[in-house]
Write an enzyme that holds these catalytic residues in place. Structure first.
Site, short mmCIF file in Angstrom:
data_model
loop_
_atom_site.label_atom_id
_atom_site.label_comp_id
_atom_site.label_asym_id
_atom_site.label_seq_id
_atom_site.Cartn_x
_atom_site.Cartn_y
_atom_site.Cartn_z
N GLY A 15 -14.59 58.09 -34.60
CA GLY A 15 -15.59 58.64 -33.69
C GLY A 15 -15.13 59.93 -33.03
O GLY A 15 -14.11 59.96 -32.32
N GLY A 17 -16.86 61.62 -30.73
CA GLY A 17 -17.73 61.84 -29.57
C GLY A 17 -16.89 62.29 -28.38
O GLY A 17 -15.77 62.78 -28.54
N PHE A 18 -17.41 62.09 -27.19
CA PHE A 18 -16.70 62.51 -25.98
C PHE A 18 -15.32 61.86 -25.90
O PHE A 18 -14.33 62.51 -25.58
CB PHE A 18 -17.51 62.15 -24.73
CG PHE A 18 -18.70 63.03 -24.53
CD1 PHE A 18 -18.57 64.29 -23.98
CD2 PHE A 18 -19.97 62.60 -24.89
CE1 PHE A 18 -19.66 65.11 -23.78
CE2 PHE A 18 -21.08 63.41 -24.70
CZ PHE A 18 -20.92 64.67 -24.15
N GLU A 174 -35.81 62.47 -18.01
CA GLU A 174 -35.66 63.88 -18.41
C GLU A 174 -36.67 64.24 -19.50
O GLU A 174 -37.26 65.32 -19.49
CB GLU A 174 -34.22 64.15 -18.85
CG GLU A 174 -33.27 64.02 -17.67
CD GLU A 174 -31.80 64.32 -17.93
OE1 GLU A 174 -31.07 64.49 -16.96
OE2 GLU A 174 -31.39 64.37 -19.10
N GLN A 323 -18.59 60.86 -18.68
CA GLN A 323 -17.38 60.98 -17.86
C GLN A 323 -16.40 59.84 -18.13
O GLN A 323 -15.19 60.06 -18.21
CB GLN A 323 -17.76 61.00 -16.37
CG GLN A 323 -17.83 62.38 -15.78
CD GLN A 323 -16.57 63.21 -16.04
OE1 GLN A 323 -15.45 62.75 -15.88
NE2 GLN A 323 -16.77 64.43 -16.47
C1 LIG Z 1 -30.28 60.94 -24.97
C2 LIG Z 1 -29.01 60.68 -24.20
C3 LIG Z 1 -28.81 61.27 -22.97
C4 LIG Z 1 -27.65 61.05 -22.26
N1 LIG Z 1 -27.48 61.67 -21.06
C5 LIG Z 1 -26.32 61.51 -20.39
C6 LIG Z 1 -26.09 62.23 -19.19
O1 LIG Z 1 -26.95 62.99 -18.72
N2 LIG Z 1 -24.88 62.08 -18.57
C7 LIG Z 1 -23.91 61.26 -19.09
O2 LIG Z 1 -22.83 61.16 -18.52
N3 LIG Z 1 -24.12 60.56 -20.20
C8 LIG Z 1 -25.29 60.67 -20.87
N4 LIG Z 1 -25.50 59.98 -22.03
C9 LIG Z 1 -24.46 59.03 -22.47
C10 LIG Z 1 -23.30 59.74 -23.13
O3 LIG Z 1 -23.77 60.63 -24.10
C11 LIG Z 1 -22.39 58.70 -23.74
O4 LIG Z 1 -21.89 57.89 -22.70
C12 LIG Z 1 -21.23 59.34 -24.47
O5 LIG Z 1 -21.68 60.07 -25.57
C13 LIG Z 1 -20.24 58.26 -24.94
O6 LIG Z 1 -19.20 58.90 -25.62
P1 LIG Z 1 -18.47 58.15 -26.81
O7 LIG Z 1 -17.39 59.05 -27.27
O8 LIG Z 1 -18.12 56.77 -26.40
O9 LIG Z 1 -19.58 58.00 -27.95
P2 LIG Z 1 -20.41 59.12 -28.70
O10 LIG Z 1 -20.41 60.38 -27.97
O11 LIG Z 1 -21.70 58.47 -29.01
O12 LIG Z 1 -19.59 59.33 -30.05
C14 LIG Z 1 -19.46 58.32 -31.00
C15 LIG Z 1 -19.11 58.96 -32.33
O13 LIG Z 1 -18.76 57.93 -33.25
C16 LIG Z 1 -19.33 58.19 -34.51
N5 LIG Z 1 -19.49 56.91 -35.19
C17 LIG Z 1 -20.19 55.83 -34.78
N6 LIG Z 1 -20.05 54.81 -35.64
C18 LIG Z 1 -19.26 55.26 -36.63
C19 LIG Z 1 -18.77 54.67 -37.82
N7 LIG Z 1 -19.02 53.40 -38.16
N8 LIG Z 1 -18.00 55.43 -38.65
C20 LIG Z 1 -17.69 56.71 -38.32
N9 LIG Z 1 -18.14 57.31 -37.20
C21 LIG Z 1 -18.90 56.60 -36.36
C22 LIG Z 1 -20.64 58.88 -34.18
O14 LIG Z 1 -21.09 59.66 -35.26
C23 LIG Z 1 -20.27 59.71 -32.96
O15 LIG Z 1 -19.85 61.00 -33.31
C24 LIG Z 1 -26.65 60.18 -22.78
C25 LIG Z 1 -26.85 59.58 -24.01
C26 LIG Z 1 -28.02 59.83 -24.72
C27 LIG Z 1 -28.21 59.18 -26.07
#
Ligand SMILES: Cc1cc2nc3c(=O)[nH]c(=O)nc-3n(C[C@H](O)[C@H](O)[C@H](O)COP(=O)(O)OP(=O)(O)OC[C@H]3O[C@@H](n4cnc5c(N)ncnc54)[C@H](O)[C@@H]3O)c2cc1C
Length: 427
Positions: A15, A17-18, A174, A323
């Site tokens: 992943g 992501g953030f 939003e 965050q």
């Molecule tokens: C529409 C929307 C609005 C939001 N607004 C806010 C906001 O205003 N403020 C805020 O703080 N938070 C907000 N959030 C929440 C925030 O985006 C998430 O909390 C944050 O992205 C979590 O980060 P993460 O790294 O855990 O997951 P993510 O950022 O979701 O990253 C996960 C990554 O894992 C990858 N992945 C998943 N499964 C697999 C797999 N099986 N194999 C390979 N890769 C995989 C995905 O492709 C992705 O790139 C929002 C979310 C959404 C959907």
């Protein structure tokens, strides 16, 4: 996967992501081999997805190539791969491009839309979790207006111009605000031969207030803003079904609509292979200890949305927000380095910097520790913080220029049907 064997311990991160990116940045230039896997070759800035759906921003400006993030990090490898299974007894990952051994595994797969088992809602509603989904929604909204222009059937026209958003968290609020601004500022100019006053934007919330995770003050202010913009806010109404035309609820209220956006919940994007007893009940998040280590495993970690670190303050785990993911990524990066050096790990402590949501032009609400305010100043803070956390100088510049342009011109120029959605679904 063509990953060379080295004497360094191999940390595999699923992943980008953030959480995954902030972890990777911490591990850069240390004596580890890092393999980052993601099913997309870009990082998505999810908080601005709604602006893509509503034509305010191009998708490229909220996505960033993962390879570019790690390009200067020695011993880093990125593979575009979807991980299907974790074979924990062999320290082995099964992916769509082959298998990969790990010494340490970090699951940072984020979350996915939760339909709470309702297959009809899942099949017929629109989600907004990824860039392609946001583009689908953008196309659908615009195609609806093109179709509304052509039909003589009044019921059909109303259904095409009736939008239902389920869930009044930040995403729903939003999106509703942005749609209301389109109705006011753009539709009358784009569709002078359509009575766009008939456009209805309905925000449906099962609880008794919008933005339930923010303060009461923020909820009230946000609701006032929404009402000012002409959004119909339905509280204490739970959507029970949607067949693609009719939304039913647990009350007498029904909506005839061609577009229902489901923003009512998320659950962990967990990967098969982890013992199910490690999953927290409602959200399926993976239970971790205060070092982000998955319960029952010594070399598997989970961070961000996918992880539930339960403690006295956060009985159901930390909020699923950016965050938390960023801070957990950084903290785990530092801990992994400590562990490899034979030092003690430090428990994670979340520093809550507050939360915010924007409802539209000059309208936002901010909760920052004891400070709670709304209006123009809150809107500027919202913009500044979002620009700051976007990855990449170009993206920041593009988003900034777009916002200034949209503000000055009352416009959203990315209202393009590049990849028609309806045509695609019909096929
Ligand atoms: C529409 C929307 C609005 C939001 N607004 C806010 C906001 O205003 N403020 C805020 O703080 N938070 C907000 N959030 C929440 C925030 O985006 C998430 O909390 C944050 O992205 C979590 O980060 P993460 O790294 O855990 O997951 P993510 O950022 O979701 O990253 C996960 C990554 O894992 C990858 N992945 C998943 N499964 C697999 C797999 N099986 N194999 C390979 N890769 C995989 C995905 O492709 C992705 O790139 C929002 C979310 C959404 C959907």
């Amino acid at each position: 996967m063509n990953i060379p064997q080295t004497s360094f311990p191999r940390i595999v991160v699923i992943g980008g992501g953030f959480a995954g990116i902030s972890l990777a940045r911490k591990l850069a230039k240390h004596e580890v081999q890092v393999v980052l896997l993601d099913k997309h070759n870009y990082h998505t800035f999810q908080p601005l997805l709604y602006q893509v759906s509503t034509g305010g921003l191009e998708p490229d400006s909220i996505a960033y190539p993962i390879r570019k993030v790690i390009k200067n990090f020695p011993n880093f490898y990125f593979r575009l791969a979807s991980v299907n299974h974790i074979q924990t007894d062999e320290n082995l990952l099964h992916t769509n491009i082959g298998r990969l051994k790990y010494d340490h595994l970090v699951i940072a797969t984020g979350s996915k839309t939760n339909y709470f088992g309702n297959k009809q809602v899942e099949a017929n509603s629109m989600a907004m979790k990824t860039v392609p989904q946001s583009l689908n929604l953008r196309s659908l909204i615009l195609e609806n207006f093109e179709e509304a222009l052509l039909t003589d059937d009044l019921n059909e026209r109303n259904a095409l111009m009736n939008f239902v958003i389920v869930g009044a968290g930040p995403t729903g609020v939003e999106l509703a605000g942005a749609l209301a601004e389109i109705k006011k500022g753009i539709l009358p100019k784009d569709y002078p031969d359509l009575d766009t006053r008939q456009v209805q934007i309905n925000l449906v919330q099962s609880g008794d207030r919008v933005l339930p995770t923010m303060s009461e003050k923020a909820s009230k202010k946000a609701e006032q803003f929404l009402e000012k913009l002409g959004v119909n806010v339905w509280k204490n109404v739970r959507v029970t079904n949607y067949d693609g035309r009719l939304v039913t609820t647990n009350t007498d209220i029904e909506f005839k609509t061609a577009t229902m956006v489901w923003a009512a919940g998320v659950k962990a994007a967990d990967i098969p292979g982890i013992d199910v007893s490690c999953l927290a009940d409602r959200s399926c998040r993976i239970k971790v200890d205060s070092f982000s280590r998955v319960e029952g495993y010594s070399n598997i970690y989970a961070i961000g949305d996918v992880a539930a670190m339960l403690n006295d303050t956060y009985k159901y785990g930390h909020p699923m927000v950016a965050q938390v993911a960023i801070q957990q990524g950084k903290a785990l990066g530092e801990n992994l380095i400590r562990m490899i050096k034979g030092q003690e790990m430090e428990p994670f402590v979340y520093k809550d910097k507050g939360s915010m949501a924007t409802i539209g032009r000059n309208k936002a609400v901010v909760d920052m520790r004891k400070l709670r305010f709304g209006g123009v100043f809150a809107w500027f803070i919202w913009m500044f913080i979002h620009l700051f956390f976007l990855i990449g100088f170009r993206n920041r510049m593009v988003v900034f220029i777009n916002w200034v342009y949209n503000y000055v011109r009352f416009d959203r120029e990315a209202r393009l049907i590049i990849r028609p959605y309806k045509q695609k679904s019909a096929r």
